[in-house]
Write a protein that holds these residues in place. Structure first.
Motif, PDB file in Angstrom:
ATOM      1  N   SER A  84       0.670  -1.169  -0.089  1.00 39.56           N
ATOM      2  CA  SER A  84      -0.051  -0.124   0.036  1.00 39.56           C
ATOM      3  C   SER A  84       0.960   1.172  -0.001  1.00 39.56           C
ATOM      4  O   SER A  84       0.565   2.238  -0.585  1.00 39.56           O
ATOM      5  CB  SER A  84      -0.762   0.022   1.350  1.00 39.56           C
ATOM      6  N   ASP A  85       1.990   1.264   0.949  1.00 40.55           N
ATOM      7  CA  ASP A  85       2.717   2.568   0.972  1.00 40.55           C
ATOM      8  C   ASP A  85       3.687   2.656  -0.162  1.00 40.55           C
ATOM      9  O   ASP A  85       4.192   1.890  -0.868  1.00 40.55           O
ATOM     10  CB  ASP A  85       3.395   2.375   2.285  1.00 40.55           C
ATOM     11  N   LEU A  86       4.238   3.976  -0.425  1.00 47.12           N
ATOM     12  CA  LEU A  86       5.076   4.284  -1.283  1.00 47.12           C
ATOM     13  C   LEU A  86       6.439   3.655  -1.175  1.00 47.12           C
ATOM     14  O   LEU A  86       7.189   3.268  -2.105  1.00 47.12           O
ATOM     15  CB  LEU A  86       5.294   5.766  -1.307  1.00 47.12           C
ATOM     16  N   THR A  87       6.957   3.630   0.221  1.00 46.81           N
ATOM     17  CA  THR A  87       8.135   2.592   0.503  1.00 46.81           C
ATOM     18  C   THR A  87       7.594   1.293   1.214  1.00 46.81           C
ATOM     19  O   THR A  87       6.802   1.270   2.184  1.00 46.81           O
ATOM     20  CB  THR A  87       9.140   3.491   1.335  1.00 46.81           C
ATOM     21  N   PRO A  88       7.958   0.101   0.574  1.00 43.60           N
ATOM     22  CA  PRO A  88       7.605  -1.087   0.982  1.00 43.60           C
ATOM     23  C   PRO A  88       7.788  -1.226   2.663  1.00 43.60           C
ATOM     24  O   PRO A  88       8.875  -0.892   3.010  1.00 43.60           O
ATOM     25  CB  PRO A  88       8.275  -2.020   0.176  1.00 43.60           C
ATOM     26  N   SER A 105      -7.536  14.419   7.785  1.00 42.55           N
ATOM     27  CA  SER A 105      -7.132  13.162   7.878  1.00 42.55           C
ATOM     28  C   SER A 105      -5.912  12.865   8.200  1.00 42.55           C
ATOM     29  O   SER A 105      -4.999  13.685   7.733  1.00 42.55           O
ATOM     30  CB  SER A 105      -7.828  12.166   6.892  1.00 42.55           C
ATOM     31  N   ARG A 106      -5.271  11.406   8.714  1.00 39.40           N
ATOM     32  CA  ARG A 106      -3.966  11.154   8.589  1.00 39.40           C
ATOM     33  C   ARG A 106      -3.631  10.601   7.121  1.00 39.40           C
ATOM     34  O   ARG A 106      -4.689  10.770   6.403  1.00 39.40           O
ATOM     35  CB  ARG A 106      -3.964   9.834   9.655  1.00 39.40           C
ATOM     36  N   ALA A 107      -2.467  10.216   6.844  1.00 42.80           N
ATOM     37  CA  ALA A 107      -2.286   9.877   5.474  1.00 42.80           C
ATOM     38  C   ALA A 107      -1.936   8.370   5.347  1.00 42.80           C
ATOM     39  O   ALA A 107      -1.058   8.130   4.636  1.00 42.80           O
ATOM     40  CB  ALA A 107      -1.004  10.647   5.090  1.00 42.80           C
ATOM     41  N   PRO A 146     -11.904  16.459  -1.614  1.00 44.17           N
ATOM     42  CA  PRO A 146     -10.655  17.372  -1.388  1.00 44.17           C
ATOM     43  C   PRO A 146     -10.342  17.194   0.139  1.00 44.17           C
ATOM     44  O   PRO A 146     -11.270  16.930   0.936  1.00 44.17           O
ATOM     45  CB  PRO A 146     -11.167  18.641  -1.291  1.00 44.17           C
ATOM     46  N   ASN A 147      -8.969  16.944   0.352  1.00 43.72           N
ATOM     47  CA  ASN A 147      -8.469  16.582   1.871  1.00 43.72           C
ATOM     48  C   ASN A 147      -7.196  17.345   2.260  1.00 43.72           C
ATOM     49  O   ASN A 147      -6.368  17.606   1.292  1.00 43.72           O
ATOM     50  CB  ASN A 147      -8.249  15.087   1.717  1.00 43.72           C
ATOM     51  N   LEU A 148      -7.248  17.487   3.557  1.00 40.78           N
ATOM     52  CA  LEU A 148      -5.954  17.928   4.146  1.00 40.78           C
ATOM     53  C   LEU A 148      -5.183  16.685   4.978  1.00 40.78           C
ATOM     54  O   LEU A 148      -6.097  16.372   5.798  1.00 40.78           O
ATOM     55  CB  LEU A 148      -6.342  19.195   5.137  1.00 40.78           C
ATOM     56  N   LEU A 149      -4.023  16.572   4.659  1.00 44.61           N
ATOM     57  CA  LEU A 149      -3.565  15.268   5.094  1.00 44.61           C
ATOM     58  C   LEU A 149      -2.471  15.871   6.504  1.00 44.61           C
ATOM     59  O   LEU A 149      -1.752  16.663   6.133  1.00 44.61           O
ATOM     60  CB  LEU A 149      -2.810  14.613   4.145  1.00 44.61           C
ATOM     61  N   ILE A 150      -2.907  15.309   7.533  1.00 44.57           N
ATOM     62  CA  ILE A 150      -1.720  15.459   8.607  1.00 44.57           C
ATOM     63  C   ILE A 150      -1.095  14.160   9.016  1.00 44.57           C
ATOM     64  O   ILE A 150      -1.607  13.441   9.732  1.00 44.57           O
ATOM     65  CB  ILE A 150      -2.377  16.081   9.884  1.00 44.57           C
ATOM     66  N   GLN A 186       3.612   7.485   6.322  1.00 44.53           N
ATOM     67  CA  GLN A 186       2.577   8.548   5.709  1.00 44.53           C
ATOM     68  C   GLN A 186       3.025   9.871   5.434  1.00 44.53           C
ATOM     69  O   GLN A 186       2.400  10.406   4.645  1.00 44.53           O
ATOM     70  CB  GLN A 186       1.690   8.639   7.297  1.00 44.53           C
ATOM     71  N   ILE A 187       4.233  10.086   5.737  1.00 41.59           N
ATOM     72  CA  ILE A 187       4.875  11.619   5.063  1.00 41.59           C
ATOM     73  C   ILE A 187       5.071  11.356   3.647  1.00 41.59           C
ATOM     74  O   ILE A 187       4.765  12.025   3.239  1.00 41.59           O
ATOM     75  CB  ILE A 187       5.964  11.917   5.958  1.00 41.59           C
ATOM     76  N   GLU A 188       5.589  10.262   3.328  1.00 45.41           N
ATOM     77  CA  GLU A 188       5.949   9.963   1.898  1.00 45.41           C
ATOM     78  C   GLU A 188       4.621   9.670   1.079  1.00 45.41           C
ATOM     79  O   GLU A 188       4.495  10.379   0.000  1.00 45.41           O
ATOM     80  CB  GLU A 188       6.662   8.451   1.559  1.00 45.41           C
ATOM     81  N   ASN A 189       3.626   9.251   1.830  1.00 38.95           N
ATOM     82  CA  ASN A 189       2.400   8.821   1.014  1.00 38.95           C
ATOM     83  C   ASN A 189       1.757  10.462   0.842  1.00 38.95           C
ATOM     84  O   ASN A 189       1.049  10.856  -0.151  1.00 38.95           O
ATOM     85  CB  ASN A 189       1.350   8.244   1.988  1.00 38.95           C
ATOM     86  N   ALA A 190       1.763  11.429   1.942  1.00 40.43           N
ATOM     87  CA  ALA A 190       1.169  12.637   1.895  1.00 40.43           C
ATOM     88  C   ALA A 190       1.697  13.502   0.813  1.00 40.43           C
ATOM     89  O   ALA A 190       1.196  14.121  -0.018  1.00 40.43           O
ATOM     90  CB  ALA A 190       1.008  13.363   3.182  1.00 40.43           C
TER      91      ALA A 190
END
Length: 353
Positions: free
Chosen positions: A122-126, A257-259, A273-277, A288-292
């Motif tokens: 799911s995530d950008l980095t496995p 939301s979280r990311a 439309p979303n704001l990610l924290i 989550q930082i990479e996803n966002a």
């Protein structure tokens, strides 16, 4: 009838995408069974379905020092032999893994028995589990374009599978359940399945400034309800929702939301439309930082880093998101990261042959 064994666990994010595939797998006449840990969250989630469940021994994979690092490899080894026994008995045509530490002995056992294995990241980095499992899989299906270069030749870009029922939500039902009487845009604020104390506290500080503009649905996490706000007009708080989520997402005009990858791809699919924290690196491995950042660069999301989260920054970010909402919707409508469920099913059909 073909048979598929699914695996994955440790968090809901390693289970729910598997469930997104189930309705169409049944339409294709697959017999579906599941291997998970004996006491993990996956056992509880799968237990609510009619999918037969096998529990195996599972140790957690850690990147940090812990005395359990000396004992858990024996649990993983036990899980491998238990998986061998299950797979030899069940004789599946294919194994599909969603990752998490419980999946490693399962995919290793499937590879040993020459059963085709597909895994999804799911995530950008496995994550560590999928990194270890990648040597045993036929293909590692990825969610983000940037992940392909990190994996190499085994990677196939598919996106994230979305549950069909999310498209069938009733926004009016969610507004009625929340008791909203004024026709204002709906702001959904969610901090993950266990909630976020910082997001909860910051949002509640600025309710007097937001409520004249928005109706607010707040998913605040278990034991995080504020009883003093229970009767606040235009503000509805829930600890956690399951069945109602599809209605709430349809009702939402904006989301904070979280990311987590599964959530943000649901926002993308529904054009919200979303704001990610994202969770800070101090509280996570930084996924989550990479996803966002990936969604920010694609124009799908605004991002507010947790270290900069204050009542002022949150209020200003929400108002800016609402002002620019059509721009974000337009970018999301141009996205090519859709149709993941059908792409994954095509690959399952291909490799199970």
């Amino acid at each position: 009838m073909k048979k598929i064994i699914m695996t994955g666990g440790g968090t809901a994010g390693h289970v729910n995408p598997n469930l997104a595939l189930v309705p169409k797998l049944r339409q294709l006449s697959y017999e579906i069974k599941y291997i998970g840990s004996k006491n993990g969250i996956e056992k509880e989630i799968i237990g609510k379905t009619k999918i037969p469940y096998f529990g195996i021994s599972s140790g957690k994979l850690r990147r940090y020092f812990d005395l359990k690092n000396f004992t858990d490899p024996f649990k993983v080894g036990a899980g491998f032999f238990q998986s061998l026994h299950i797979l030899r008995k069940e004789k599946p045509d294919i194994v599909f893994s969603k990752g998490g530490f419980v999946s490693v002995p399962v995919v290793a056992a499937a590879s040993f028995l020459r059963i085709p294995v597909l895994a999804h990241e799911s995530d950008l980095t496995p994550g560590l589990a999928n990194k270890l499992a990648s040597r045993f899989v036929d293909r590692l299906l990825v969610t983000f374009p940037d992940t392909v270069s990190k994996i190499g030749e085994k990677a196939i870009l598919v996106g994230s599978p979305i549950r069909e029922d999310l498209y069938k939500g009733d926004g009016e039902r969610a507004r009625e359940a929340a008791g909203f009487t004024e026709n204002k845009p709906v702001l959904l604020v969610m901090g993950g399945s266990i909630g976020s104390v910082k997001i909860n506290t910051t949002l509640r500080k600025i309710l007097p400034e937001l409520l004249p503009i928005f109706n607010i649905i707040h998913l605040c996490g278990k034991n995080n309800l504020d009883e003093s706000l229970k009767e606040t007009l235009g503000y509805k708080q829930y600890e956690y929702v399951v069945e109602e989520m599809k209605d709430i997402l349809q009702a939402a005009d904006l989301i904070v939301s979280r990311a987590g990858s599964n959530s943000i791809f649901e926002f993308l699919a529904l054009r919200k439309p979303n704001l990610l924290i994202p969770l800070s690196k101090g509280a996570s491995r930084g996924d989550q930082i990479e996803n966002a950042q990936s969604f920010y660069k694609s124009g799908y999301s605004m991002v507010l880093v947790e270290e900069e989260l204050t009542d002022v920054s949150l209020r200003m970010s929400i108002l800016k998101l609402y002002e620019d909402r059509e721009k974000f919707i337009s970018h999301m409508e141009e996205s090519q990261l859709s149709g993941a469920t059908d792409k994954i099913l095509e690959l399952i059909e291909k490799y199970s042959k």
